[in-house]
Design an enzyme around this catalytic site. Structure first.
Site, PDB file in Angstrom:
ATOM      1  N   PRO A 175      27.904  -8.040  12.567  1.00  0.00           N
ATOM      2  CA  PRO A 175      27.536  -8.985  11.508  1.00  0.00           C
ATOM      3  C   PRO A 175      26.717 -10.148  12.068  1.00  0.00           C
ATOM      4  O   PRO A 175      27.056 -10.709  13.105  1.00  0.00           O
ATOM      5  CB  PRO A 175      28.903  -9.475  10.997  1.00  0.00           C
ATOM      6  CG  PRO A 175      29.876  -8.432  11.410  1.00  0.00           C
ATOM      7  CD  PRO A 175      29.361  -7.880  12.704  1.00  0.00           C
TER       8      PRO A 175
ATOM      9  N   HIS B 233      34.591  -3.263  19.960  1.00  0.00           N
ATOM     10  CA  HIS B 233      33.946  -2.305  20.872  1.00  0.00           C
ATOM     11  C   HIS B 233      34.975  -1.408  21.555  1.00  0.00           C
ATOM     12  O   HIS B 233      34.717  -0.893  22.632  1.00  0.00           O
ATOM     13  CB  HIS B 233      33.147  -3.053  21.940  1.00  0.00           C
ATOM     14  CG  HIS B 233      32.109  -3.945  21.367  1.00  0.00           C
ATOM     15  ND1 HIS B 233      30.872  -3.491  20.987  1.00  0.00           N
ATOM     16  CD2 HIS B 233      32.125  -5.269  21.077  1.00  0.00           C
ATOM     17  CE1 HIS B 233      30.159  -4.507  20.501  1.00  0.00           C
ATOM     18  NE2 HIS B 233      30.896  -5.581  20.546  1.00  0.00           N
TER      19      HIS B 233
END
Length: 260
Positions: free
Chosen positions: A96, A65
């Protein structure tokens, strides 16, 4: 928050502001606006890591991030800016899945221009950190929906997970690496190889011919240097995903705020 950490955040933010017009990621991005900042960040993080080893796992996760850190064995390209909006829904759809098989995981990584090798190498970051029971307890309580256990798990390991994580246990955590829980090494791959991959996505790696070959290779202690070299390349690849530079995006003062 320690004074060194507060100072670190201030310096990083200041250097970002001063460099807003530059357009590309590069090594030593802040060399003009804030000479020596990479060394400062490294020294500050070394101090933080010594005080609390769990921070290392969190910092690795933050790289998904956007993060600002010079790693111990490779140079990090800096200059990223934050997006203008953070939405939990995006994280849930883009990251994921913890129960994904290799086919699913490969597709998720491919959308970000990351390869199957990046997938298996970056999974090695699970050598640090923990997972909460709800992310894996289905594997020991209700694998196929009839109250059964994942037969691919090592039996004693599954028994231990069963005892730790009751179906209604949402608070307990279990290390992702059963070998060396606080060391960045090959313990994760050794765990997966032995049938002790905690998440479904971890265990899936050993059942695919290509990712399984890498897991097998990393099960050997002599492969540590290879893993470190591969990890550096894959982290750089991931650092180039969705880059905002120049005047795009923003420099967010509070990173913990999201929009539903």
């Amino acid at each position: 928050m320690a004074s060194s950490t507060r100072f670190l955040i201030f310096v990083v933010a200041a250097s970002l502001v001063a460099s807003f017009a530059r357009a590309d990621l590069q090594y030593d991005f802040y060399n003009t606006s804030c000479p020596g900042v990479e060394t400062l960040v490294r020294d500050a993080l070394t101090e933080v890591f010594a005080a609390d080893s769990t921070v290392r796992a969190g910092l690795l996760r933050l790289h998904f991030h956007d993060c600002f850190s010079e790693g111990p064995d490779y140079l990090v390209e800096t200059g990223r800016r934050d997006g203008n909006v953070s939405m939990m829904a995006d994280a849930l759809s883009d990251l994921p899945p913890a129960d994904g098989n290799v086919t699913v995981l490969t597709k998720v990584f491919a959308v970000k221009n990351l390869t199957m090798k990046d997938l298996v190498v970056l999974s090695g970051a699970h050598t640090l950190g923990v997972a909460h029971c709800p992310s894996f307890s289905y594997r020991v309580h209700n694998y196929t929906g009839v109250g059964d256990e994942d037969p691919s798990m090592e039996p004693e390991y599954a028994e231990g997970l069963n005892a730790t994580c009751a179906p209604d246990n949402f608070a307990s955590v279990v290390p992702l690496d059963t070998v060396t829980t606080n060391e960045f090494d090959l313990g994760y791959f050794q765990s997966v190889y032995a049938g002790k991959g905690l998440l479904g996505s971890d265990d899936a790696l050993r059942h695919d011919s290509l990712t399984g070959a890498y897991v097998s290779l990393m099960n050997n202690a002599s492969s540590l240097d290879t893993f470190f070299a591969d990890f550096a390349v894959s982290m750089i690849n991931m650092g180039r995903v969705g880059v905002l530079t120049g005047t795009d995006g923003e420099i967010r003062a509070t990173c913990g705020i999201y929009v539903d």
